[in-house]
Design a protein around this motif. Structure first.
Motif, PDB file in Angstrom:
ATOM      1  N   MET A 156       0.858  -1.167   0.000  1.00  0.00           N
ATOM      2  CA  MET A 156       0.000   0.000   0.000  1.00  0.00           C
ATOM      3  C   MET A 156       0.906   1.232   0.000  1.00  0.00           C
ATOM      4  O   MET A 156       1.797   1.362   0.829  1.00  0.00           O
ATOM      5  N   ALA A 157       0.685   2.126  -0.923  1.00  0.00           N
ATOM      6  CA  ALA A 157       1.496   3.326  -1.030  1.00  0.00           C
ATOM      7  C   ALA A 157       0.977   4.405  -0.088  1.00  0.00           C
ATOM      8  O   ALA A 157      -0.218   4.641   0.009  1.00  0.00           O
ATOM      9  N   VAL A 158       1.903   5.015   0.636  1.00  0.00           N
ATOM     10  CA  VAL A 158       1.543   6.090   1.558  1.00  0.00           C
ATOM     11  C   VAL A 158       2.412   7.293   1.220  1.00  0.00           C
ATOM     12  O   VAL A 158       3.621   7.183   1.113  1.00  0.00           O
ATOM     13  N   CYS A 159       1.796   8.433   1.037  1.00  0.00           N
ATOM     14  CA  CYS A 159       2.579   9.638   0.802  1.00  0.00           C
ATOM     15  C   CYS A 159       2.824  10.338   2.139  1.00  0.00           C
ATOM     16  O   CYS A 159       2.249   9.974   3.160  1.00  0.00           O
ATOM     17  N   ASN A 160       3.649  11.341   2.130  1.00  0.00           N
ATOM     18  CA  ASN A 160       4.007  12.058   3.356  1.00  0.00           C
ATOM     19  C   ASN A 160       2.816  12.797   3.966  1.00  0.00           C
ATOM     20  O   ASN A 160       2.830  13.120   5.141  1.00  0.00           O
ATOM     21  N   THR A 171      -3.713   7.400   1.888  1.00  0.00           N
ATOM     22  CA  THR A 171      -3.561   5.995   1.510  1.00  0.00           C
ATOM     23  C   THR A 171      -4.692   5.637   0.571  1.00  0.00           C
ATOM     24  O   THR A 171      -5.772   6.237   0.614  1.00  0.00           O
ATOM     25  N   HIS A 172      -4.437   4.661  -0.277  1.00  0.00           N
ATOM     26  CA  HIS A 172      -5.490   4.208  -1.184  1.00  0.00           C
ATOM     27  C   HIS A 172      -6.657   3.617  -0.389  1.00  0.00           C
ATOM     28  O   HIS A 172      -7.818   3.868  -0.701  1.00  0.00           O
ATOM     29  N   ALA A 173      -6.332   2.846   0.635  1.00  0.00           N
ATOM     30  CA  ALA A 173      -7.380   2.238   1.465  1.00  0.00           C
ATOM     31  C   ALA A 173      -8.191   3.313   2.178  1.00  0.00           C
ATOM     32  O   ALA A 173      -9.414   3.230   2.267  1.00  0.00           O
ATOM     33  N   TYR A 199     -10.493   4.942  -0.328  1.00  0.00           N
ATOM     34  CA  TYR A 199     -11.601   4.039  -0.646  1.00  0.00           C
ATOM     35  C   TYR A 199     -12.631   4.058   0.477  1.00  0.00           C
ATOM     36  O   TYR A 199     -13.837   4.142   0.221  1.00  0.00           O
ATOM     37  N   GLU A 200     -12.193   3.978   1.710  1.00  0.00           N
ATOM     38  CA  GLU A 200     -13.114   4.009   2.847  1.00  0.00           C
ATOM     39  C   GLU A 200     -13.882   5.336   2.894  1.00  0.00           C
ATOM     40  O   GLU A 200     -15.061   5.362   3.199  1.00  0.00           O
ATOM     41  N   TRP A 201     -13.196   6.423   2.590  1.00  0.00           N
ATOM     42  CA  TRP A 201     -13.849   7.731   2.585  1.00  0.00           C
ATOM     43  C   TRP A 201     -14.926   7.790   1.498  1.00  0.00           C
ATOM     44  O   TRP A 201     -16.036   8.275   1.727  1.00  0.00           O
ATOM     45  N   LEU A 202     -14.612   7.277   0.299  1.00  0.00           N
ATOM     46  CA  LEU A 202     -15.583   7.279  -0.790  1.00  0.00           C
ATOM     47  C   LEU A 202     -16.772   6.360  -0.504  1.00  0.00           C
ATOM     48  O   LEU A 202     -17.912   6.688  -0.806  1.00  0.00           O
ATOM     49  N   ARG A 203     -16.497   5.217   0.064  1.00  0.00           N
ATOM     50  CA  ARG A 203     -17.542   4.236   0.351  1.00  0.00           C
ATOM     51  C   ARG A 203     -18.419   4.670   1.508  1.00  0.00           C
ATOM     52  O   ARG A 203     -19.605   4.382   1.551  1.00  0.00           O
ATOM     53  N   GLY A 204     -17.828   5.358   2.465  1.00  0.00           N
ATOM     54  CA  GLY A 204     -18.581   5.761   3.647  1.00  0.00           C
ATOM     55  C   GLY A 204     -18.595   4.641   4.674  1.00  0.00           C
ATOM     56  O   GLY A 204     -18.228   3.502   4.392  1.00  0.00           O
TER      57      GLY A 204
END
Length: 136
Positions: A1-5, A9-11, A14-19
């Motif tokens: 899983m890629a994490v920027c500074n 995170t992608h996960a 995704y959780e934010w979009l899904r609710g």
């Protein structure tokens, strides 16, 4: 899983979009690994009261009778199909005789969720009931 500074995170995205959603009571009974895929899907339709019964198809404007295909005595609703139809009641009663299960009169998915026993026993019982409903 890629994490920027910046903490992205992608996960997390995704959780934010899904609710956030709470898990429904029937989830484990329907999506249990003991059930076949086609039985799982039908269990999901039952849980949402979305089976394409004759009365539902008639309400969509299709040229169907609307009566129960099994007994021909009443409108084929989901409630009638599994709990009031004489044919399907005999099928479910024969399941109780063969297995010793004590099935409810109205809400089978609720029974599957609250049925006591070891995890393997619950899985097998639920799979038997949902596969029987699929066959009906």
């Amino acid at each position: 899983m890629a994490v920027c500074n910046c903490g992205y995170t992608h996960a997390g995205c995704y959780e934010w979009l899904r609710g956030t959603r709470s898990k429904v009571e029937w989830y484990n009974a329907v999506w249990d690994n003991w059930n076949l895929r086609k039985h799982r899907f039908m269990g999901w339709l039952i849980a949402h009261n979305s089976l394409h019964t004759n009365s539902r198809l008639k309400s969509y404007g299709m040229d169907v009778d609307g009566l129960c295909f099994l007994c021909g005595l009443a409108d084929e609703t989901q409630q009638h199909l599994f709990f009031a139809c004489a044919y399907s009641r005999r099928v479910l009663q024969s399941l109780t005789v063969c297995t010793g299960l004590k099935l409810p009169e109205t809400d089978i998915l609720h029974w599957c969720v609250h049925n006591p026993g070891l995890k393997i026993q619950i899985g097998v019982k639920t799979a038997l009931v949902i596969s029987t409903m699929y066959q009906v």
